[in-house]
Design a protein around this motif. Structure first.
Motif, PDB file in Angstrom:
ATOM      1  N   TRP A 137      -2.334  13.283 -35.859  1.00  0.00           N
ATOM      2  CA  TRP A 137      -1.374  12.603 -35.019  1.00  0.00           C
ATOM      3  C   TRP A 137       0.038  11.875 -35.775  1.00  0.00           C
ATOM      4  O   TRP A 137       0.845  11.927 -35.130  1.00  0.00           O
ATOM      5  CB  TRP A 137      -2.228  11.325 -34.325  1.00  0.00           C
ATOM      6  CG  TRP A 137      -2.543  10.236 -35.474  1.00  0.00           C
ATOM      7  CD1 TRP A 137      -3.807  10.187 -36.094  1.00  0.00           C
ATOM      8  CD2 TRP A 137      -1.848   9.326 -35.868  1.00  0.00           C
ATOM      9  NE1 TRP A 137      -3.778   9.215 -36.944  1.00  0.00           N
ATOM     10  CE2 TRP A 137      -2.626   8.523 -36.714  1.00  0.00           C
ATOM     11  CE3 TRP A 137      -0.607   8.810 -35.549  1.00  0.00           C
ATOM     12  CZ2 TRP A 137      -2.232   7.295 -37.385  1.00  0.00           C
ATOM     13  CZ3 TRP A 137      -0.053   7.795 -36.375  1.00  0.00           C
ATOM     14  CH2 TRP A 137      -1.124   6.923 -37.218  1.00  0.00           C
ATOM     15  N   ILE A 138      -0.252  11.568 -36.891  1.00  0.00           N
ATOM     16  CA  ILE A 138       0.859  11.268 -37.651  1.00  0.00           C
ATOM     17  C   ILE A 138       2.096  12.152 -37.530  1.00  0.00           C
ATOM     18  O   ILE A 138       3.286  11.834 -37.420  1.00  0.00           O
ATOM     19  CB  ILE A 138       0.708  10.958 -38.852  1.00  0.00           C
ATOM     20  CG1 ILE A 138       1.718  10.193 -39.796  1.00  0.00           C
ATOM     21  CG2 ILE A 138       0.269  12.067 -39.784  1.00  0.00           C
ATOM     22  CD1 ILE A 138       1.992   8.696 -39.211  1.00  0.00           C
ATOM     23  N   TRP A 139       1.844  13.637 -37.556  1.00  0.00           N
ATOM     24  CA  TRP A 139       2.904  14.464 -37.581  1.00  0.00           C
ATOM     25  C   TRP A 139       3.398  14.580 -36.147  1.00  0.00           C
ATOM     26  O   TRP A 139       4.926  14.570 -35.873  1.00  0.00           O
ATOM     27  CB  TRP A 139       2.513  15.515 -37.811  1.00  0.00           C
ATOM     28  CG  TRP A 139       2.090  15.904 -39.517  1.00  0.00           C
ATOM     29  CD1 TRP A 139       0.933  15.883 -39.840  1.00  0.00           C
ATOM     30  CD2 TRP A 139       3.050  15.985 -40.418  1.00  0.00           C
ATOM     31  NE1 TRP A 139       0.938  15.813 -41.224  1.00  0.00           N
ATOM     32  CE2 TRP A 139       2.316  15.657 -41.669  1.00  0.00           C
ATOM     33  CE3 TRP A 139       4.422  15.965 -40.738  1.00  0.00           C
ATOM     34  CZ2 TRP A 139       2.925  15.960 -42.892  1.00  0.00           C
ATOM     35  CZ3 TRP A 139       4.976  15.879 -41.969  1.00  0.00           C
ATOM     36  CH2 TRP A 139       4.140  15.755 -43.013  1.00  0.00           C
ATOM     37  N   THR A 140       2.710  14.410 -35.099  1.00  0.00           N
ATOM     38  CA  THR A 140       3.497  14.316 -33.692  1.00  0.00           C
ATOM     39  C   THR A 140       4.185  13.047 -33.585  1.00  0.00           C
ATOM     40  O   THR A 140       5.383  13.125 -33.034  1.00  0.00           O
ATOM     41  CB  THR A 140       2.225  14.167 -32.884  1.00  0.00           C
ATOM     42  OG1 THR A 140       1.296  15.322 -32.773  1.00  0.00           O
ATOM     43  CG2 THR A 140       2.558  14.085 -31.218  1.00  0.00           C
TER      44      THR A 140
ATOM     45  N   TRP B 204      -0.670  22.837 -39.111  1.00  0.00           N
ATOM     46  CA  TRP B 204      -1.223  23.679 -40.259  1.00  0.00           C
ATOM     47  C   TRP B 204      -2.020  23.010 -41.064  1.00  0.00           C
ATOM     48  O   TRP B 204      -2.649  23.321 -41.703  1.00  0.00           O
ATOM     49  CB  TRP B 204       0.366  24.271 -40.744  1.00  0.00           C
ATOM     50  CG  TRP B 204      -0.135  25.002 -42.003  1.00  0.00           C
ATOM     51  CD1 TRP B 204      -0.471  26.149 -42.168  1.00  0.00           C
ATOM     52  CD2 TRP B 204       0.239  24.669 -43.267  1.00  0.00           C
ATOM     53  NE1 TRP B 204      -0.683  26.840 -43.302  1.00  0.00           N
ATOM     54  CE2 TRP B 204       0.054  25.851 -44.188  1.00  0.00           C
ATOM     55  CE3 TRP B 204       1.086  23.674 -43.912  1.00  0.00           C
ATOM     56  CZ2 TRP B 204       0.372  25.617 -45.608  1.00  0.00           C
ATOM     57  CZ3 TRP B 204       1.124  23.584 -45.171  1.00  0.00           C
ATOM     58  CH2 TRP B 204       0.865  24.549 -45.929  1.00  0.00           C
ATOM     59  N   THR B 205      -1.716  21.661 -41.267  1.00  0.00           N
ATOM     60  CA  THR B 205      -2.500  20.839 -42.176  1.00  0.00           C
ATOM     61  C   THR B 205      -3.793  20.427 -41.859  1.00  0.00           C
ATOM     62  O   THR B 205      -4.759  19.715 -42.565  1.00  0.00           O
ATOM     63  CB  THR B 205      -1.701  19.591 -42.673  1.00  0.00           C
ATOM     64  OG1 THR B 205      -1.673  18.715 -41.476  1.00  0.00           O
ATOM     65  CG2 THR B 205      -0.411  19.966 -43.158  1.00  0.00           C
ATOM     66  N   THR B 206      -4.134  20.473 -40.378  1.00  0.00           N
ATOM     67  CA  THR B 206      -5.236  20.047 -39.881  1.00  0.00           C
ATOM     68  C   THR B 206      -6.365  20.902 -39.873  1.00  0.00           C
ATOM     69  O   THR B 206      -6.419  22.235 -40.065  1.00  0.00           O
ATOM     70  CB  THR B 206      -5.134  19.435 -38.430  1.00  0.00           C
ATOM     71  OG1 THR B 206      -4.835  20.247 -37.766  1.00  0.00           O
ATOM     72  CG2 THR B 206      -4.031  18.320 -38.286  1.00  0.00           C
ATOM     73  N   ALA B 207      -7.739  20.312 -39.545  1.00  0.00           N
ATOM     74  CA  ALA B 207      -8.829  21.344 -39.183  1.00  0.00           C
ATOM     75  C   ALA B 207      -8.629  22.173 -38.096  1.00  0.00           C
ATOM     76  O   ALA B 207      -9.852  23.199 -37.975  1.00  0.00           O
ATOM     77  CB  ALA B 207     -10.221  20.525 -39.164  1.00  0.00           C
TER      78      ALA B 207
END
Length: 199
Positions: A89-92, A135-138
């Protein structure tokens, strides 16, 4: 507080932000050809362009986004929730804050050209940040293989490429909702002098 101290402009701007947040929730659902077609980008640009106090440009749209995310994470998208929100969520939110900044930097004066330019730039900036987060998440599944994207430059590029159709929808929704929000508020300012910034 006296009536003279009330700021109708602030409350009307806040109303636009809240309406955008509600529209986003009601439009949420499964992945469709209209995925990412929501008013959040226009909400960010609108807040960035109109709030005189820069902190309000970020706080109120981001708070509206957060409340909407909490509601959707606990209902529509509960399967993807990790806690009260979702992974990455931080990227959003960084992408959303970047859209607010885009509104501040590009829409110095509300004109069709500046709103259109900001709508396109905001969508691209959001895509770059949000898809990096994906890209960084599961949940970073490559739609062509069904496997997670590889953690290298090639995997990141594939993630960006697969997100391109959503960029188109984000640009379109930014343009449509910005036309509505900015057009309506400019019309209201012309009709109601109290909504204009005091000189």
């Amino acid at each position: 507080m006296s009536i003279k101290n009330l700021q109708p402009r602030f409350f009307v701007l806040l109303l636009f932000i809240v309406v955008a947040g509600v529209l986003r929730i009601t439009a949420a659902g499964e992945i469709t050809p209209f995925s990412n077609f929501s008013p959040v980008g226009a909400m960010a640009l609108f807040g960035g362009a109109y709030f005189a106090d820069k902190w309000k440009s970020y706080v109120f749209p981001l708070l509206t986004l957060f409340l909407g995310d909490v509601i959707m994470s606990q209902t529509i998208y509960k399967a993807y929730a990790t806690g009260i929100l979702y992974e990455g969520w931080i990227w959003t939110y960084l992408g959303f804050a970047a859209m607010v900044l885009t509104g501040q930097l590009i829409i110095k004066k509300v004109r069709i050209t500046s709103v259109v330019a900001a709508s396109v730039v905001a969508a691209i900036v959001f895509w770059l940040l949000a898809d990096f987060g994906t890209w960084t998440t599961a949940y970073n599944i490559d739609m062509t293989t069904g496997l997670p994207f590889t953690k290298d430059a090639q995997g990141l590029v594939k993630c960006y490429i697969q997100g391109l159709p959503l960029v188109k929808n984000t640009i379109l929704s930014n343009l449509v909702f910005s036309a509505i929000f900015f057009g309506l508020f400019e019309l209201m300012q012309n009709k109601i002098p109290a909504l204009s910034i005091p000189r």
